[in-house]
Scaffold this motif. Structure first.
Motif, PDB file in Angstrom:
ATOM      1  N   ASP A  72       0.825  -1.195   0.000  1.00  0.00           N
ATOM      2  CA  ASP A  72       0.000   0.000   0.000  1.00  0.00           C
ATOM      3  C   ASP A  72       0.870   1.260   0.000  1.00  0.00           C
ATOM      4  OD1 ASP A  72      -2.915   0.386   0.266  1.00  0.00           O
ATOM      5  OD2 ASP A  72      -2.250   1.690   1.907  1.00  0.00           O
ATOM      6  N   LYS A 183      -8.389  -0.327   3.099  1.00  0.00           N
ATOM      7  CA  LYS A 183      -7.189  -0.639   2.314  1.00  0.00           C
ATOM      8  C   LYS A 183      -7.414  -1.870   1.432  1.00  0.00           C
ATOM      9  CE  LYS A 183      -3.454   1.595   4.761  1.00  0.00           C
ATOM     10  NZ  LYS A 183      -3.392   2.589   3.672  1.00  0.00           N
ATOM     11  N   GLN A 186      -9.332  -0.671  -1.515  1.00  0.00           N
ATOM     12  CA  GLN A 186      -8.454   0.092  -2.423  1.00  0.00           C
ATOM     13  C   GLN A 186      -7.576  -0.839  -3.254  1.00  0.00           C
ATOM     14  OE1 GLN A 186      -6.550   2.706   0.520  1.00  0.00           O
ATOM     15  NE2 GLN A 186      -7.303   4.451  -0.658  1.00  0.00           N
ATOM     16  N   GLU A 187      -7.073  -1.882  -2.595  1.00  0.00           N
ATOM     17  CA  GLU A 187      -6.210  -2.840  -3.285  1.00  0.00           C
ATOM     18  C   GLU A 187      -6.989  -3.497  -4.436  1.00  0.00           C
ATOM     19  OE1 GLU A 187      -2.850  -3.434  -1.504  1.00  0.00           O
ATOM     20  OE2 GLU A 187      -2.674  -3.623  -3.665  1.00  0.00           O
ATOM     21  N   THR A 416      -1.087  -9.157  -4.914  1.00  0.00           N
ATOM     22  CA  THR A 416      -1.646  -8.111  -4.045  1.00  0.00           C
ATOM     23  C   THR A 416      -3.034  -8.495  -3.551  1.00  0.00           C
ATOM     24  OG1 THR A 416      -2.446  -6.914  -5.970  1.00  0.00           O
ATOM     25  CG2 THR A 416      -0.331  -6.229  -5.076  1.00  0.00           C
TER      26      THR A 416
END
Lengths: 551, 551
Positions: A72, A183, A186-187, A416
């Motif tokens: 991140d 997060k 977002q990933e 990821t």
């Protein structure tokens, strides 16, 4: 120990405050730290199989969240921080603390709130200030160092932690969970934006799969009667590691190998992630003087965050249940933390600090039965931790080894999407033990079906309002982290303390507050002792330790 | 009631066997059925809100597995059976049984084992015999009808069910679970073969998602304190329906809409699925005479399967806990089942029969407290079922309505991946309550960590061998279902009964068998009463009802 204000009120004047046993008497705590621990230092180096197992366990629980943050940070700090920086910092700070700390049980790592903070500071430097991020961050860390030292010199441990209650720590923990979930999303959004639909759909499988396998394995302790109990313990302790390894392997198989999966970006040699940097030392002396002074503001924020974090994690790692028998070193460890923070700033890597919930989990993994002689000569059995430095040192060396290119390459295999799954897992793990969650469930349930309240509390209304206030405050702070004012969020959390002190007594009755506001150690009670029933953390059943400053 | 062999041994000769109260005295049971129930028929038509709720619940739990099988039948019977055939049969047989059955609590539907059976018979007709499937199936059903009637006339209910124990029913249930899991995998394999990689990856999300959401919601009853208890009950009862609706909606959103998802194949008007058929009546009279006789073999197999299924499901739907107070009608219901089976055969639709676990769940959903007067005039409260025909009738009408083109279109929106998820869900639901599973877990656990055994059983070794035997037998039968000999599998299950009677006493001691071999009703104890603790079905704790014929 009395607080400065209490001492002034009680009389004796300012002079008494700064001398002898005065609350602010310089070096008082530090001196006692340096008197007690060094004599016992040689006893900290015993070793056995349990200590090795603990080192392996802590290695995984520390490294995995670290690389998750790294993926991140890589995007959100313009490649200034990346995998190698996070691994380097965790290993280096870990070795320093293993060797020199007062309390070796508190393990260190790069934390979620610090990542948020540095990402937002990067955005400010890049978009608003138009200056280089790393030199500014280096100065922030250098300023933070002397601020740490001032806190240690003036015995801050004594007169701060008495005011911190579960009101703030629960909010802090909930904020962490929300940040983790955000997060993860977002990933996945990045995967959606940058890869094919098939690859994005596989990312969702990888993310949810990693999450669910880890969550399922983490409950293995309750699977009896199935498998030997050591097998169950192993599965639950290495839940995240097993899940991550499985889902790193999966996309190598068959057609999946042809997908354009995004993977953790890693360096191919021992040098910083950013292609613009050739070595780790930041040329901080080249920063403009006005910006050097301006860096005091982020310096103060980092200090606030780090002091709060290291204090709470040490408290949780040394609760009475662990029967820690050697003296601690709160003031000395803050001095040391200031030092490592400045060092990390100068090296251009994110500073590490006390890790929650890993620090108490470290103590937990070192528990064993021991026979001790009582004063009257009789022998009794107690459960205690192996208070030593090997598990801390070995796990830190293990992590530091990953800065080497071959091991860095292994980390680089991680998709990821797996890291997004780990974010979900970390968020879930801290959310499920947060009392806010169960009290939120209570709001959704008719009072008639809720457990009876202790006498003195009229109804659930007050408790519901308290819970809603915590949720609203958390949502507010999270909203702030999405704005340019984001770097101020640790200050808001700390400001909750005086606000609570002034307002809460007016809004809630004493009896309710006595059940809700507890010393911060109660936050992690559930994580630490999974044998506790679900409702031990309910307001009606919690064992109260007298904490007169809390209300 | 004594069994025929017992009666012969006791003396009295063949003649006594067939007259008066003889085991095989023709029409004995049938006469008593027709004496008891019709007088009470008018009392079966009361109605209230609970009955409506039960009808809605049973509607979903019956329709959903039905269409899941339909998607599979469509492929594996060369479009002879499809969605409309399954829905038509379930609705029609349901209405017949709601109106005319002796015991209205036993609901009917197209079952998994029958699907396997018909798919394999289709394969034989198509590949080996080179004859039309539907006329052959029609004759099999017609033969099955008179075989049903013979069983009813000679009071088979009395002298068969006493020999059936949990040894066979547990194997039958495990076989079902394995068949479900296998069907889910086949469904995903078809998606892999026929669609793009992105669409296949989405199928996995849809399948696992449907499964996990349904499993999670099905545990809602244990979520206290969260939500009102009626909300929790609703979520757990409609778990599969909620999950399926969610995952039918999802692929309509955004980019997912562009994927080449496979959906449930449905008819656009009220006519059979196969484009070669214009009406439902099968021209069975055109089949070659030799094949008409050959159809007696599948007819016998269908009879075996149906008799076993309808008996076990009626036993489970009327266990003593439900306080069913009206007389049953085992023999009459077998007569009626023969009739509907022949009717379905002639209509070219798959015949329906007693559904497990839906039949006992139907009774469960009708439970309520009632005040009854004792013989001495005192009033006491008992829990009993609304023994009526409305819930059965209404749910069957609701299902039959889905043969209409607009509602058929709604079913056609269902992606096959969601049906694969439902297969997993059904497999999981029956596997988790199967005692074989927990005894298999025990094999993987050291004996020292297992619960203590009752006196008379020396160790877990015997129990482990018993469990392994069940698993090996199940695996063997499953292997048979994959070969051309597949249609014989129900016969193998029934053959287990005499084999068990001859061999088992030699291999295991009496005390162990007394704990393991139980009347079939114990198989579904856990499904029916989810409040039972996990280990009530352990051999050491099970309440024993005397069943002298079992051992």
């Amino acid at each position: 120990m009395a607080t400065p204000t209490a001492q002034i009120i009680r009389g004796g004047g300012l002079r008494a405050l700064f001398t002898g046993n005065g609350a602010l008497a310089p070096f008082r705590l530090l001196k006692s730290d340096l008197k007690g621990r060094p004599k016992l230092y040689h006893t900290d180096w015993h070793f056995n199989q349990l200590i090795l197992a603990s080192a392996v366990f802590v290695f995984f629980t520390n490294l995995l969240p670290g690389i998750t943050f790294a993926s991140d940070l890589y995007i959100l700090t313009g490649k200034n921080y990346g995998t190698i920086e996070v691994v380097f910092s965790t290993g280096l700070c870990g070795i320093v603390f293993a060797l020199f700390s007062g309390q070796p049980l508190t393990i260190l790592g790069v934390t979620g709130p610090f990542c948020i903070l540095s990402e937002r500071i990067y955005a400010l430097c890049h978009e608003n200030f138009h200056i280089d991020f790393l030199p500014f961050m280096a100065w922030s860390c250098i300023h933070s160092a002397w601020m740490h030292w001032l806190l240690a010199i003036f015995n801050a441990h004594d007169w701060t932690m008495e005011y911190v209650t579960t009101f703030s720590t629960e909010i802090f923990s909930l904020l962490n969970s929300i940040i983790y979930f955000h997060k993860a999303i977002q990933e996945l959004e990045r995967s959606h934006a940058n890869t094919s639909l098939a690859s994005f759909l596989y990312s969702i499988i990888g993310c949810i799969g990693t999450f669910l396998v880890a969550v399922t394995l983490s409950t293995a302790n309750s699977w009896a009667p199935l498998f030997h109990k050591y097998v169950r313990m192993g599965l639950s302790e290495y839940a995240a590691a097993i899940s991550i390894i499985f889902f790193i392997g999966m996309p190598q198989i068959g057609e999946l190998d042809s997908l354009d999966q995004q993977r953790l970006p890693v360096s191919t040699s021992f040098r910083p992630t950013s292609p613009e940097r050739s070595h780790f030392i930041v040329e901080f002396w080249k920063l403009d003087v006005s910006w050097i002074f301006a860096a005091m503001i982020p310096g103060m924020i980092i200090t606030t965050l780090f002091f709060f974090d290291v204090e709470v994690s040490t408290i949780c790692a040394t609760i009475s249940r662990y029967n820690v028998r050697k003296p601690g070193g709160y003031a000395w460890d803050v001095v040391l933390l200031g030092l490592t923070t400045a060092m990390c700033g100068i090296l251009g890597i994110p500073p590490a600090n006390g890790l929650l919930p890993q620090a108490p989990l470290h103590s937990e993994s070192l528990l064993h039965d021991e026979e001790v002689k009582d004063e009257d000569g009789s022998v009794k059995k107690i459960t205690t931790v192996h208070e030593q430095r090997w598990s801390h040192l070995l796990h830190a060396i293990g992590i530091l080894a990953f800065v080497s290119p071959p091991l860095m390459h292994v980390l680089g295999l991680t998709p990821t999407s797996v890291l997004a799954g780990l974010f979900l897992y970390m968020g879930e793990q801290s959310l499920t033990v947060n009392p806010i969650l169960i009290r939120f469930f209570h709001i959704l349930t008719p009072s008639s079906e809720l457990p009876p309240l202790p006498s003195g509390i009229k109804g659930y209304r007050g408790i519901h309002m308290y819970t809603l206030l915590q949720i609203v405050v958390t949502a507010g702070i999270f909203a702030v982290t999405l704005t340019p004012a984001a770097p101020a969020f640790p200050v808001i959390i700390v400001l909750l303390v005086p606000i609570r002190l002034r307002i809460m007594n007016k809004w809630w009755n004493r009896e309710t507050l006595k059940r809700m506001l507890l010393p911060p150690v109660f936050l992690f009670l559930k994580i630490i002792n999974s044998a506790l029933p679900y409702d031990t953390i309910l307001p009606s059943k919690i064992p109260l330790s007298p904490a007169p400053n809390l209300i």
